[in-house]
Structure formats: structure tokens, C-alpha cells
Design an enzyme around this catalytic site. Structure first.
Site, PDB file in Angstrom:
ATOM      1  N   GLU A 117       0.830  -1.211   0.000  1.00  0.00           N
ATOM      2  CA  GLU A 117       0.000   0.000   0.000  1.00  0.00           C
ATOM      3  C   GLU A 117       0.866   1.264   0.000  1.00  0.00           C
ATOM      4  O   GLU A 117       0.524   2.261  -0.639  1.00  0.00           O
ATOM      5  CB  GLU A 117      -0.950  -0.023   1.207  1.00  0.00           C
ATOM      6  CG  GLU A 117      -1.972  -1.149   1.090  1.00  0.00           C
ATOM      7  CD  GLU A 117      -2.850  -1.274   2.315  1.00  0.00           C
ATOM      8  OE1 GLU A 117      -2.346  -1.765   3.345  1.00  0.00           O
ATOM      9  OE2 GLU A 117      -4.025  -0.876   2.255  1.00  0.00           O
ATOM     10  N   GLU A 137      -4.336  -9.211   3.657  1.00  0.00           N
ATOM     11  CA  GLU A 137      -4.997  -8.815   4.905  1.00  0.00           C
ATOM     12  C   GLU A 137      -6.207  -9.672   5.262  1.00  0.00           C
ATOM     13  O   GLU A 137      -6.493  -9.896   6.436  1.00  0.00           O
ATOM     14  CB  GLU A 137      -5.433  -7.339   4.832  1.00  0.00           C
ATOM     15  CG  GLU A 137      -4.308  -6.349   5.056  1.00  0.00           C
ATOM     16  CD  GLU A 137      -3.580  -5.974   3.780  1.00  0.00           C
ATOM     17  OE1 GLU A 137      -3.685  -6.724   2.786  1.00  0.00           O
ATOM     18  OE2 GLU A 137      -2.895  -4.933   3.774  1.00  0.00           O
TER      19      GLU A 137
HETATM   20  C1  LIG Z   1      -3.148  -1.808   7.315  1.00  0.00           C
HETATM   21  C2  LIG Z   1      -2.519  -2.919   6.559  1.00  0.00           C
HETATM   22  O1  LIG Z   1      -3.267  -3.096   5.372  1.00  0.00           O
HETATM   23  C3  LIG Z   1      -2.530  -4.154   7.386  1.00  0.00           C
HETATM   24  C4  LIG Z   1      -1.396  -5.045   7.115  1.00  0.00           C
HETATM   25  O2  LIG Z   1      -0.424  -4.743   6.460  1.00  0.00           O
HETATM   26  S1  LIG Z   1      -1.519  -6.558   7.847  1.00  0.00           S
HETATM   27  C5  LIG Z   1      -0.047  -7.380   7.387  1.00  0.00           C
HETATM   28  C6  LIG Z   1      -0.080  -7.865   5.973  1.00  0.00           C
HETATM   29  N1  LIG Z   1       1.082  -8.682   5.755  1.00  0.00           N
HETATM   30  C7  LIG Z   1       1.000 -10.005   5.864  1.00  0.00           C
HETATM   31  O3  LIG Z   1      -0.042 -10.584   6.138  1.00  0.00           O
HETATM   32  C8  LIG Z   1       2.291 -10.764   5.663  1.00  0.00           C
HETATM   33  C9  LIG Z   1       2.521 -11.675   6.845  1.00  0.00           C
HETATM   34  N2  LIG Z   1       3.768 -12.380   6.732  1.00  0.00           N
HETATM   35  C10 LIG Z   1       3.906 -13.453   5.914  1.00  0.00           C
HETATM   36  O4  LIG Z   1       3.031 -13.846   5.191  1.00  0.00           O
HETATM   37  C11 LIG Z   1       5.226 -14.159   5.964  1.00  0.00           C
HETATM   38  O5  LIG Z   1       5.785 -13.926   7.244  1.00  0.00           O
HETATM   39  C12 LIG Z   1       6.226 -13.659   4.890  1.00  0.00           C
HETATM   40  C13 LIG Z   1       5.731 -14.098   3.519  1.00  0.00           C
HETATM   41  C14 LIG Z   1       6.389 -12.170   4.959  1.00  0.00           C
HETATM   42  C15 LIG Z   1       7.617 -14.295   5.179  1.00  0.00           C
HETATM   43  O6  LIG Z   1       7.476 -15.681   5.286  1.00  0.00           O
HETATM   44  P1  LIG Z   1       8.687 -16.605   5.797  1.00  0.00           P
HETATM   45  O7  LIG Z   1       9.925 -16.218   5.097  1.00  0.00           O
HETATM   46  O8  LIG Z   1       8.205 -18.002   5.739  1.00  0.00           O
HETATM   47  O9  LIG Z   1       8.947 -16.198   7.314  1.00  0.00           O
HETATM   48  P2  LIG Z   1       7.973 -16.251   8.564  1.00  0.00           P
HETATM   49  O10 LIG Z   1       8.462 -17.296   9.516  1.00  0.00           O
HETATM   50  O11 LIG Z   1       6.555 -16.277   8.177  1.00  0.00           O
HETATM   51  O12 LIG Z   1       8.248 -14.816   9.188  1.00  0.00           O
HETATM   52  C16 LIG Z   1       9.516 -14.474   9.752  1.00  0.00           C
HETATM   53  C17 LIG Z   1       9.263 -13.695  11.026  1.00  0.00           C
HETATM   54  O13 LIG Z   1       8.683 -12.440  10.657  1.00  0.00           O
HETATM   55  C18 LIG Z   1       7.503 -12.220  11.387  1.00  0.00           C
HETATM   56  N3  LIG Z   1       6.573 -11.462  10.532  1.00  0.00           N
HETATM   57  C19 LIG Z   1       6.322 -11.639   9.223  1.00  0.00           C
HETATM   58  N4  LIG Z   1       5.450 -10.710   8.784  1.00  0.00           N
HETATM   59  C20 LIG Z   1       5.169  -9.938   9.849  1.00  0.00           C
HETATM   60  C21 LIG Z   1       4.334  -8.809  10.025  1.00  0.00           C
HETATM   61  N5  LIG Z   1       3.643  -8.269   9.024  1.00  0.00           N
HETATM   62  N6  LIG Z   1       4.268  -8.280  11.254  1.00  0.00           N
HETATM   63  C22 LIG Z   1       4.987  -8.793  12.273  1.00  0.00           C
HETATM   64  N7  LIG Z   1       5.781  -9.845  12.164  1.00  0.00           N
HETATM   65  C23 LIG Z   1       5.868 -10.416  10.958  1.00  0.00           C
HETATM   66  C24 LIG Z   1       6.983 -13.612  11.697  1.00  0.00           C
HETATM   67  O14 LIG Z   1       6.118 -13.600  12.809  1.00  0.00           O
HETATM   68  C25 LIG Z   1       8.266 -14.357  11.966  1.00  0.00           C
HETATM   69  O15 LIG Z   1       8.660 -14.060  13.273  1.00  0.00           O
HETATM   70  P3  LIG Z   1       9.449 -15.165  14.162  1.00  0.00           P
HETATM   71  O16 LIG Z   1      10.699 -15.462  13.403  1.00  0.00           O
HETATM   72  O17 LIG Z   1       9.647 -14.484  15.458  1.00  0.00           O
HETATM   73  O18 LIG Z   1       8.537 -16.345  14.240  1.00  0.00           O
END
Ligand SMILES: C[C@H](O)CC(=O)SCCNC(=O)CCNC(=O)[C@H](O)C(C)(C)COP(=O)(O)OP(=O)(O)OC[C@H]1O[C@@H](n2cnc3c(N)ncnc32)[C@H](O)[C@@H]1OP(=O)(O)O
Length: 727
Positions: A117, A137
Site C-alpha cells: 500500500e 490482509e
Molecule cells: C493496514 C494494513 O493493510 C494491514 C497489514 O499490512 S496486515 C499485514 C499484511 N502482511 C502479511 O499478512 C504478511 C505476513 N507475513 C507473511 O506472510 C510471511 O511472514 C512472509 C511471507 C512475509 C515471510 O514468510 P517466511 O519467510 O516463511 O517467514 P515467517 O516465519 O513467516 O516470518 C519471519 C518472522 O517475521 C515475522 N513477521 C512476518 N510478517 C510480519 C508482520 N507483518 N508483522 C509482524 N511480524 C511479521 C513472523 O512472525 C516471523 O517471526 P518469528 O521469526 O519471530 O517467528
């Protein structure tokens, strides 16, 4: 601004470009400190006369993984939505998009959620080709909240934007470029240089200064947009009936189509705030972190052990499970020796593996090249001569104790000393499997779920003697083959099958009380399970049910419900889906249809069970049915937690979601049970135990939690030294 790893930096070059970098390892999540830093740096960049244009990027080869999901957890704990900083209007719209200097996003690795975004608020996007772009999301029970619902349709068109948001589908930057969403692709080395030049070109009016929110050229006509939105609404009703965020997202998109991007952004902010505190978001955010904590195993992953490389694995048994496991390993680039007892069985196993891989190619989840590579890593074997250099063996033969014992005695002699000896048994005690060996420290359960190349759960079963190294190595293999490993203790049925044994038995008890089979299935599917317990039995085949019957009766004593419904089904010539005849009838390619001719089997079962009070069917509401099936499951989950079969309650949540299809948006079994409340569950079970017997009798763990008011999921204070611990 924090000086630690969480920070936003700005460097202004001699070219007049301010390079603003987000740094918050590992994924540069947008923590409130980062948001504050971005506002700060943007304000400074706009103020400074030596800045002509801005490039926004992320440190460490990743643009940004989105808003910091930990903040949602804080919002859920406190109910305080004001913990969410204002980003959408204040930062993305006013400071970035409407700012008097142009911004270019230099994207690498990933740009997800709030990260994407921010990039859409920039006036151009330059990316490396394999970068993952997406707005996931909805998987967290919310909608994009930094303007994504408005800008994405304006950049990629309504149908694609809806697909990306509602199905949380990522696209790579190459596809983004084809769609005009990404302005240019380049190598990581060139990314910043090209982005700087681009930003200057915009500032000098040699490239267009495009504000996404004002665009309408990709939205199509109003009637086209309406048709797309209506079709999406129907689809969402079907696939996500219990999740409010899907319809809400479409409403917000529609607002922007009808009244313009700015109106859409305002509605988005309002709806976002409502959804973020709703039960679905609480549940899904819980699942997000729960899934990531399953691989944090005390005494294994926190003692500085290094995972050994597992290059070659032998799979013993090329049946349904063995070939599925082999397929999963091959896709993960691990060489497999598939061992069978004769050439016919071996050929059948190899054919099944080829079929599994072909199926993945057809679905689009595997390329032809990768399929060929996977097949080249497979070797068939009829004896143990290829076992001399394997790093791991996974035994997947039928559930017969003497057979398994002799296999383990053989492989112990032949395999190298470091080789892990794993079994895919779903019920047999691991100590019994390894009884005839001297390698108890290397014996471990690798319990896959069928079909093993698709189902994401890997239950890793440890005994008191399994070494931390063996556990760590299996966790590592699990991750490589894209499974979610959950480490559990050794007991009958382990965590998943043990917790869910009352699921089938409860459904039989209800039938014996006069409740219709198909009504039970309907109630359970509307709750969110992929199918009801009877359809599941048809699918799994009755062989499994018959095989575990005595094992469960021995292990679970008076709480085991003795039902001969499956025996009667078999006697009636029914084998479930396998022969097209079960509780449902099955035709090739068609949907299962309730089979009315099963009624005489049911009647016979009821006659023999004699459970109906006064011989009359009982009257139950749908809620009674749901509770009478799931509360005994929760009750068994309590015993599983009490005996430390799982490390933490949330592991059981993940195991129930990924192993049994428990609805993710209810947070998993124990999370859901806590939303219902232990006192209520306890009182219901106590009442039913009095009426219908010990199948419902509450466990002491449940009783104690109900009386003390402590949630079921809270760790027990005496957990460490519990005499009944299975870890
Ligand atoms: C207002 C907005 O529209 C709202 C938002 O943005 S909501 C957030 C949207 N983003 C997401 O949903 C992405 C979420 N993350 C993921 O899908 C996956 O973590 C990823 C594809 C980025 C990486 O995957 P991968 O490499 O397998 O690593 P993964 O183990 O999942 O994550 C690594 C670490 O980062 C953390 N992390 C990843 N994304 C995060 C996030 N958005 N916030 C906080 N922590 C996050 C994980 O909890 C993990 O922490 P840990 O090592 O302490 O367990």
C-alpha cells in the site's frame, strides 16, 4: 527514532534524491516506530530545498512485509484501536501521494499488505522480477487499511484486484509489469540507481506524475464494475460464509467505484477499525503467530544445535501414504529411495508418485521442469542395498506391530549411525515400534496426513529417548518440504487422532439417539469443517476406523464409546467412497449424494445400541448437536494438554486446523473453546455424562479450569514437572 535495528533512515544524495529506507528485520514490518519515522522523514524531505524527489525502499533485500501484526495482538488484548497509527490519510494520501515531490518505490523481495500500500501511494514502482506482491490482509480477518482497497483496483483493474484481495493471491513483479502495475523491472544491483533516475525524471516532468487514487481508466464502466462485484459477492458467500471481511472488502471497493477513491479510503478506514476488533480477526491473528511458534521447541531449537543436512531419504512402503510422502520429499529437492517388497508394488508406488506430480502440474502449483527434476531424484529399490548412505528412513507400511519391529531391526543394522529412523504410524506406540533396536534416540514419528504431498501438517512424535538432534532434523526437513511441523509426545493417536477420536464417536452416539446422519453433517459443515463426520468416514474408508477400534478401546477405557455402526455398514456391502457406497452414494466426478438406502443400517444400529430413552428419538437443536460433538473433543484436548502431549495449547490449535480442517477463522480448537468458556463446556458435559454415560465425563483439567476461571489455553503452572508428561 529508535537507534536499534528498528529504524527509518534518510540519505540525500548529490543528485537531490532522498533515499528513505525502512529497517525492521526480518521483514521490515511497519511497527508504529517505523510509521512515525516515515512521517518524520517525509516531512523533512518535503521541507528541504536540496531534495527534489524521494525513493522509498526496504533494508536487507526486502521492501516490506506489511503492518506489524503484533500491534493487532495488542489491540485485541486491550480493545484499544487507537494503537493503530493514522497511515492511510495522513501518510499515504497526504504526505506521499499528494506531496509536492514525487516518490518512487524501489521494491525487492516482497511488498505485502501495508508495504504494498505504501508502494501504491508512490508515483512509480520499480522492482526486481521475482518480488512477491500481495494484499493478504483478509487472511488476518481484516481488509487492507492503508488505501489498498482503492488503489489496487485502479492499478490492476477490478477483477484482478478482487482476486488478489479476496483470495490473498500474490503475483510476482514480472506479472505486475505485464499488468502495468510495476513501471520497470531491474536487477537488485541496479534497483536504487534506476529508481533515483526515475524519481528525478518525474520531478523534471519527463515521466508522468501519476497519483493512483485519482485514476479511473482501469475501473471499467459502472455496469461492468457492478457485474464483477456481484459475481464476487456470490462467490464469497459460497467460499467464506462465516467471514465478514470478504463482503466488507467488496462493500468498501464499491464505495470507491461509486463515489471516488477518496470516499473509498474514508470508508475503508472505518470498516478496518470495526473488523480489527471482531472475533474473526482475533482468531486469525492468533493462528498467524501460533503457526510460527510450532517450530520453537524448548530443549531442541534453543540449545544452539545445528540441523544436519538431509540429502537422501528412504521411504519404506509405496502405498498411498508412502508415495505421498515420497512426492513431498522429491518436490523439496530431496533424493528418495522408495523400497517395496516386489516389482509390482514398486511399480504401483512409482506410478502413484508420477501421478501426484502430474496432478500438481495440472493444478499449476508445479512447473514441468520441476516435475522432471523431482522424478530424476527418485530411485526404486527391492532390498536395502541403497540404504547405506541415507540420512533418514521413513517407514510407511501397514499398521502391524511385528512387521514394523522387524523393519526397524533391519534398518538399524544397515543405515549409517547418523540416520534418523522415522515411522509414519498414526497409532502405534513408538517405544513398541523401536523395541527390537538399540537406537531409541534416533526413533521418531513422522506422522503425515493423507494426501501427504498436499496436507500441510507434519506431526513429529518424540519419545522420552528421542534425541533433540533427531527432532531438530525432522523439523528442518518438514520446513524444507513446506509442512508445518508440530512436535508432540508419544501416546495412542498422538495429538491429532487422540484429540479427535470423540469426534467420530460422538457423531455415532447422536445417531444412536435418533438424530439424522445428514443433519449432523450439515450442522458440522455450517460450523466450518470441510465436511461432516460421516462424509469424512466415507472418504477415509472404513478400514481405518475398524483398525483403530480396539486400540482406542484399550487406551481410552470408559470414555471410549463402543459403536458397531461401521461393522454394520461393511456387512451391508458399503466401503464408503472406495466402492461408491457409504452414508452417501458416489458417482465419478459427481458430488456425494445422501443415500436413502442407508436408513435400514441406521435403524439396525439404533435397535442394537438401545440408547434412545424409552426407545424414542431425542429432540436436539443444531447447537446441541454441535456441542455434543465438539465438547467431548475439547475434553480430550484438555487431557492432551494436561499430559503435556503438546508443548503449548496453540500447537493443538494449529494441529486441529491443519490436520482436521477445524475452521481457521475460529482460531483452532482450544482458542475456540476458550471463546465458548470452560464453565459452560464443563456444565454441559457434566449434564450429558449423567444422562448418557462416561463418554461425556469431564476431565479433571477441564473441571479445574472451569472452577478456577483460568482459560484452557493458559499454561499450567506445574507443567514442567508433571508426572504424566509425555515429552
Ligand atoms: C493496514 C494494513 O493493510 C494491514 C497489514 O499490512 S496486515 C499485514 C499484511 N502482511 C502479511 O499478512 C504478511 C505476513 N507475513 C507473511 O506472510 C510471511 O511472514 C512472509 C511471507 C512475509 C515471510 O514468510 P517466511 O519467510 O516463511 O517467514 P515467517 O516465519 O513467516 O516470518 C519471519 C518472522 O517475521 C515475522 N513477521 C512476518 N510478517 C510480519 C508482520 N507483518 N508483522 C509482524 N511480524 C511479521 C513472523 O512472525 C516471523 O517471526 P518469528 O521469526 O519471530 O517467528
Amino acid at each position: 527514532m529508535a537507534a536499534g535495528p528498528i529504524r527509518v533512515t534518510m540519505e540525500v544524495g548529490a543528485d537531490g534524491v532522498a533515499l528513505i529506507t525502512i529497517a525492521n528485520p526480518p521483514v521490515n514490518a511497519l511497527h508504529p516506530i517505523i510509521i512515525a519515522g516515515l512521517k518524520d522523514k517525509y516531512a523533512e524531505a518535503m521541507r528541504r530545498d536540496d531534495v527534489k524527489a524521494i525513493v522509498l525502499t526496504g533494508a536487507g533485500g526486502k521492501f516490506c512485509g506489511g503492518f506489524d501484526i503484533n500491534v493487532f495482538t495488542k489491540v485485541h488484548q486491550t480493545g484499544d484501536v487507537s494503537l493503530m497509527p493514522d497511515v492511510s490519510v495522513e501518510l499515504v494520501s497526504n504526505m506521499m501521494e499528494e506531496g509536492k515531490k514525487p516518490s518512487v518505490a524501489a521494491i525487492q523481495g516482497l511488498a505485502l499488505g501495508g508495504g504494498l500500500e505504501l508502494a501504491m501511494g508512490c508515483h512509480a514502482r520499480i522492482s526486481t522480477p521475482e518480488t512477491q506482491l500481495g494484499l493478504p490482509e483478509l487472511t488476518l480477518g481484516i481488509i487492507p487499511g492503508f488505501g489498498g482497497t482503492q488503489r489496487l483496483p485502479r492499478l490492476v483493474g477490478l477483477p484482478k484486484a478482487i482476486e488478489m484481495m479476496l483470495q490473498s493471491k500474490f503475483i510476482n513483479a514480472k506479472e505486475g509489469k505485464e499488468r502495468g502495475f510495476i513501471d520497470a523491472l531491474c536487477s537488485p544491483d541496479e534497483l536504487i540507481r534506476i529508481s533515483r533516475l526515475w524519481a528525478l525524471e518525474i520531478a523534471n516532468c519527463r515521466k508522468p506524475w501519476i497519483k493512483s487514487l485519482g485514476r479511473t481508466d482501469r475501473l471499467g464502466s459502472l455496469s461492468e464494475a457492478r457485474a464483477v462485484l456481484n459475481a464476487a459477492r456470490q462467490q464469497a458467500k459460497k467460499v467464506a460464509p462465516n467471514m465478514p471481511q470478504h463482503q466488507a472488502c467488496l462493500d468498501v471497493i464499491e464505495e470507491g467505484v461509486l463515489y471516488g477513491g477518496h470516499a473509498g479510503v474514508l470508508k475503508e478506514a472505518k470498516v478496518f477499525k470495526e473488523l480489527v476488533v471482531a472475533p474473526t480477526s482475533r482468531a486469525l491473528v492468533h493462528v498467524f503467530f501460533a503457526q510460527r511458534s510450532t517450530t520453537k521447541v524448548p530443549g531442541v531449537t534453543d540449545i544452539q544445535l545445528k540441523p544436519k543436512q538431509i540429502r537422501k531419504v528412504a521411504v519404506i512402503g509405496g502405498g498411498l501414504m508412502g508415495s505421498g510422502i515420497a512426492t513431498a520429499l522429491l518436490i523439496g529437492n530431496i533424493s528418495v529411495v522408495l523400497k517395496e517388497v516386489n516389482p509390482q508394488f514398486l511399480q504401483r508406488g512409482e506410478k502413484m508418485i508420477a501421478g501426484n506430480l502430474e496432478g500438481l502440474v495440472k493444478r499449476g502449483s508445479l512447473s514441468k521442469d520441476k516435475k522432471n527434476k523431482a522424478m530424476s531424484l527418485l530411485k526404486g529399490a527391492l532390498d536395502y542395498s541403497d540404504f547405506k548412505d541415507v540420512d533418514m528412513v521413513i517407514e510407511a507400511v501397514i499398521e502391524k506391530v511385528p512387521l514394523k519391529q522387524s523393519i526397524f531391526a533391519d534398518i538399524e543394522k544397515i543405515c549409517p549411525k547418523h540416520c534418523i529412523l522415522a515411522t509414519n504410524t498414526s497409532t502405534i506406540d513408538l517405544n513398541v515400534v523401536g523395541e527390537k533396536t538399540n537406537s531409541q534416540d534416533r526413533i521418531i514419528g513422522a506422522h503425515f496426513f493423507s494426501p501427504a504431498h498436499i496436507m500441510p501438517l507434519l506431526e513429529i512424535v518424540r519419545t522420552e529417548k528421542t534425541s533433540p538432534q533427531a527432532i531438530l532434523d525432522l523439523i528442518t526437513v518438514g520446513k524444507i518440504i513446506k509442512k508445518v511441523p508440530v512436535v508432540v509426545g508419544n501416546c495412542t493417536g498422538f495429538a491429532v487422532n487422540r484429540t479427535f477420536f470423540p469426534y467420530t464417536q460422538g457423531s455415532h452416539l447422536l445417531v444412536s439417539l435418533g438424530i439424522d446422519v445428514f443433519r449432523i453433517d450439515r450442522v458440522i459443515s455450517s460450523f466450518g469443517m470441510p465436511m461432516g463426520p460421516f462424509q469424512l468416514q466415507d472418504l477415509a474408508g472404513y478400514g481405518v476406523a475398524l483398525a483403530v477400534k480396539d486400540i482406542y478401546a484399550d487406551a481410552f477405557g470408559e470414555r471410549n464409546l463402543d459403536s458397531d455402526l461401521v461393522d454394520l455398514m461393511v456387512k451391508d456391502g458399503r466401503q464408503g467412497k472406495m466402492n461408491g457406497k457409504g452414508y452417501y452414494s458416489y458417482e465419478k466426478g459427481g458430488k456425494p449424494k445422501p443415500d436413502p438406502s442407508v436408513q435400514h443400517v441406521i435403524e439396525e444400529y439404533r435397535k442394537r445400541a438401545k440408547t434412545m430413552p424409552g426407545g424414542k428419538p431425542v429432540t436436539l437443536t443444531d447447537q446441541d448437536i454441535l456441542e455434543m460433538i465438539f465438547f467431548p473433543v475439547v475434553n480430550e484436548a484438555c487431557r492432551v494438554m494436561d499430559e503435556n502431549v503438546v508443548i503449548r495449547a496453540s500447537d493443538l490449535d494449529i494441529a486441529s486446523v491443519l490436520g482436521m480442517g477445524f475452521p481457521k477463522y475460529r482460531g483452532g480448537l482450544v482458542f475456540w473453546a476458550d471463546t465458548v468458556g470452560a464453565p459452560y463446556i464443563y456444565s454441559k458435559l457434566s449434564k450429558w455424562a449423567e444422562t448418557y454415560g462416561p463418554f461425556f465425563k469431564p476431565s479433571s483439567y477441564l473441571e479445574q479450569r472451569a472452577k478456577s476461571g483460568v482459560p484452557l489455553s493458559a499454561p499450567s503452572t506445574s507443567q514442567q514437572g508433571s508426572a504424566r508428561s509425555r515429552m
